[in-house]
Design a protein around this motif. Structure first.
Motif: not given
Length: 159
Positions: A50-62
């Motif tokens: 969770i990032a950007l003051n709680g407004f986004y979920l940022i996901q990275d997958s490999r």
């Protein structure tokens, strides 16, 4: 004269619901035969926060197949207060740029997001099993009617 202070926006419960997918995950995947690749088994490492003051979920997958990285994705999930739909901004190692985010919502424990492009339609389905696992599938349709699985997986939280 009293000073007017505008309060910064705060995340809504809809934003907070995305935290179900935050964390480190190990995925056991099935890649279905498609125009992009041959079918087969794969594994994935997924990191989401969770990032950007709680407004986004940022996901990275490999994703790994046959001992080497075969696919990678970077995704941003959020809730749009204007149209009251969830949004998924998806970028991956296939190199196509989506003209717009996928859009959708929750039904029970399942978040479904759909986007269209000139190549056809993609549907991302995320189903929360419990706080330690979820199911995900990516599907494709030329006409947004009949959907074919492209990728399916079960993801378990890594501690």
């Amino acid at each position: 004269m009293a000073e007017d202070h505008l309060a910064a926006p705060v995340p809504l419960p809809e934003h907070e619901r995305l935290a179900a997918f935050a964390g480190e995950w190990h995925g056991e995947e099935t890649v279905h035969p498609s125009r992009w690749t041959e079918g087969g088994a794969a594994t994935s490492q997924v990191t989401a926060r969770i990032a950007l003051n709680g407004f986004y979920l940022i996901q990275d997958s490999r994703q790994t197949r046959d001992g080497r990285e075969s696919f990678a994705a970077h995704a941003l999930f959020t809730y749009d207060r204007e149209d009251r739909l969830y949004k998924l901004f998806w970028h991956d190692s296939l190199g196509y740029y989506p003209p717009s985010p996928a859009s959708g919502g929750w039904t029970g424990k399942t978040l479904t997001l759909v986007r269209g492009s000139l190549r056809g339609n993609a549907r991302h389905v995320y189903e929360v099993i419990d706080d330690k696992s979820y199911l995900m599938k990516i599907q494709f349709s030329p006409d947004a009617e009949g959907w074919a699985d492209v990728l399916t997986g079960v993801y378990r939280r890594v501690h």
